[in-house]
Design an enzyme around this catalytic site. Structure first.
Site, PDB file in Angstrom:
ATOM      1  N   HIS A 191      50.834 -34.286 -85.609  1.00 17.82           N
ATOM      2  CA  HIS A 191      50.993 -33.330 -84.509  1.00 17.82           C
ATOM      3  C   HIS A 191      49.665 -33.133 -83.798  1.00 17.82           C
ATOM      4  O   HIS A 191      48.596 -33.472 -84.327  1.00 17.82           O
ATOM      5  CB  HIS A 191      51.463 -31.979 -85.063  1.00 17.82           C
ATOM      6  CG  HIS A 191      50.444 -31.329 -85.924  1.00 17.82           C
ATOM      7  ND1 HIS A 191      50.299 -31.648 -87.256  1.00 17.82           N
ATOM      8  CD2 HIS A 191      49.475 -30.420 -85.642  1.00 17.82           C
ATOM      9  CE1 HIS A 191      49.297 -30.951 -87.747  1.00 17.82           C
ATOM     10  NE2 HIS A 191      48.768 -30.199 -86.793  1.00 17.82           N
ATOM     11  N   HIS A 249      43.931 -33.577 -79.975  1.00 18.13           N
ATOM     12  CA  HIS A 249      43.880 -34.721 -80.889  1.00 18.13           C
ATOM     13  C   HIS A 249      45.014 -34.644 -81.905  1.00 18.13           C
ATOM     14  O   HIS A 249      45.648 -33.593 -82.069  1.00 18.13           O
ATOM     15  CB  HIS A 249      42.553 -34.717 -81.650  1.00 18.13           C
ATOM     16  CG  HIS A 249      42.465 -33.562 -82.594  1.00 18.13           C
ATOM     17  ND1 HIS A 249      42.138 -32.285 -82.177  1.00 18.13           N
ATOM     18  CD2 HIS A 249      42.741 -33.454 -83.916  1.00 18.13           C
ATOM     19  CE1 HIS A 249      42.192 -31.462 -83.209  1.00 18.13           C
ATOM     20  NE2 HIS A 249      42.564 -32.135 -84.276  1.00 18.13           N
TER      21      HIS A 249
HETATM   22  P1  A2P Z   1      44.084 -30.138 -86.701  1.00 16.20           P
HETATM   23  O1  A2P Z   1      44.764 -29.580 -85.493  1.00 16.20           O
HETATM   24  O2  A2P Z   1      42.779 -30.734 -86.418  1.00 16.20           O
HETATM   25  O3  A2P Z   1      44.932 -31.111 -87.469  1.00 16.20           O
HETATM   26  P2  A2P Z   1      45.619 -26.058 -92.258  1.00 16.20           P
HETATM   27  O4  A2P Z   1      46.562 -27.026 -92.942  1.00 16.20           O
HETATM   28  O5  A2P Z   1      44.184 -26.289 -92.585  1.00 16.20           O
HETATM   29  O6  A2P Z   1      46.053 -24.643 -92.378  1.00 16.20           O
HETATM   30  O7  A2P Z   1      45.737 -26.391 -90.706  1.00 16.20           O
HETATM   31  C1  A2P Z   1      46.965 -26.456 -90.060  1.00 16.20           C
HETATM   32  C2  A2P Z   1      46.761 -27.068 -88.689  1.00 16.20           C
HETATM   33  O8  A2P Z   1      46.028 -26.181 -87.853  1.00 16.20           O
HETATM   34  C3  A2P Z   1      46.001 -28.362 -88.690  1.00 16.20           C
HETATM   35  O9  A2P Z   1      46.636 -29.172 -87.769  1.00 16.20           O
HETATM   36  C4  A2P Z   1      44.590 -27.985 -88.292  1.00 16.20           C
HETATM   37  O10 A2P Z   1      43.759 -28.895 -87.684  1.00 16.20           O
HETATM   38  C5  A2P Z   1      44.815 -26.784 -87.418  1.00 16.20           C
HETATM   39  N1  A2P Z   1      43.741 -25.805 -87.608  1.00 16.20           N
HETATM   40  C6  A2P Z   1      43.367 -25.224 -88.765  1.00 16.20           C
HETATM   41  N2  A2P Z   1      42.391 -24.313 -88.552  1.00 16.20           N
HETATM   42  C7  A2P Z   1      42.133 -24.331 -87.224  1.00 16.20           C
HETATM   43  C8  A2P Z   1      41.228 -23.637 -86.371  1.00 16.20           C
HETATM   44  N3  A2P Z   1      40.374 -22.725 -86.836  1.00 16.20           N
HETATM   45  N4  A2P Z   1      41.233 -23.937 -85.054  1.00 16.20           N
HETATM   46  C9  A2P Z   1      42.069 -24.855 -84.544  1.00 16.20           C
HETATM   47  N5  A2P Z   1      42.964 -25.547 -85.299  1.00 16.20           N
HETATM   48  C10 A2P Z   1      42.993 -25.300 -86.613  1.00 16.20           C
END
Ligand code: A2P
Length: 213
Positions: free
Chosen positions: A64, A144
């Site tokens: 995603h 991304h």
């Molecule tokens: P990404 O979008 O780079 O894949 P997690 O499993 O760590 O809780 O994260 C769930 C999703 O949210 C993942 O897709 C992750 O990164 C994104 N994510 C986690 N923390 C943040 C943040 N502080 N800011 C933006 N996106 C985040």
């Protein structure tokens, strides 16, 4: 209102497989290149040690592109984002995402998503966090898909790695190595940062929705 862990575009199943295969092919080729071996210590810390990039990165969850990380309402601006009319209007609509580059660092592997004007309506204004080198990047630069993380690294790192490479490009840093691969041109930005600009961007149907975990 119950807020999700995050909102984003979720790649539809057939294209998830295609993207995973392209990423695996890239990693498989990258770690055999002489140019990569020259900078192997970025990944291993030791000159003689080999690395199998397919094993080095672990993937979890559906592929995603996060738009807004809400952390169930605890993240700043989560409620406002959920109430944005565009978010409500486009919720559960399918979009065509354009994956225009793949990048690898010692921490993460990801795909850059180049957003259209319409897709930018769903992009939060505060996503482009400051990184080093400090520069101001256009809205949507952080978009991304995380394809994998090294052991102990959280997926949030992928967007930061992407922003850092884009900041180096914007600053005009000349890449150290350029190699033409079947998938596109590969450049090296130092400290284990590899960038593959895809000859043919991958067009990925993706549904705008949310994830509760
Ligand atoms: P990404 O979008 O780079 O894949 P997690 O499993 O760590 O809780 O994260 C769930 C999703 O949210 C993942 O897709 C992750 O990164 C994104 N994510 C986690 N923390 C943040 C943040 N502080 N800011 C933006 N996106 C985040």
């Amino acid at each position: 209102m119950s807020l999700p862990l995050y909102f984003g575009w979720f790649l539809l199943s057939p294209v998830q497989n295609k993207v995973r295969c392209t990423s695996m092919d890239f990693l498989k080729t990258l770690d055999t290149l002489e140019a990569f071996k020259k900078y192997l210590t970025d990944f291993t810390g030791k000159p003689e040690k080999e690395v199998d990039l397919e094993q080095y990165f672990q993937a979890k969850g559906p592929l995603h592109c996060t738009t807004k990380f809400c952390n169930y309402g605890k993240a700043e601006g989560a409620k406002e984002y959920a109430e944005n009319p565009a978010v409500k209007e486009f919720y559960s609509s399918v979009f065509e995402l354009s994956l225009s580059a793949l990048f690898v660092t010692p921490r993460t592997v990801g795909a850059r998503v180049s957003l259209t004007e319409e897709q930018l309506l769903l992009w939060p204004a505060d996503a482009e966090t400051e990184v080093e080198p400090a520069t101001s990047l256009p809205l949507g630069s952080r978009a991304h898909v995380t394809l994998g993380c090294a052991e102990g690294v959280e997926p949030v790192q992928t967007g930061l790695d992407l922003l850092q490479i884009l900041a180096l490009q914007q600053e005009g840093q000349q890449p150290e190595t350029v190699e033409e691969m079947e998938l596109g041109s590969l450049t090296y930005y130092g400290e284990g940062r590899w960038w593959l600009k895809l000859r043919e961007p991958i067009c990925s149907p993706a549904c705008f929705s949310s994830f509760y975990g």
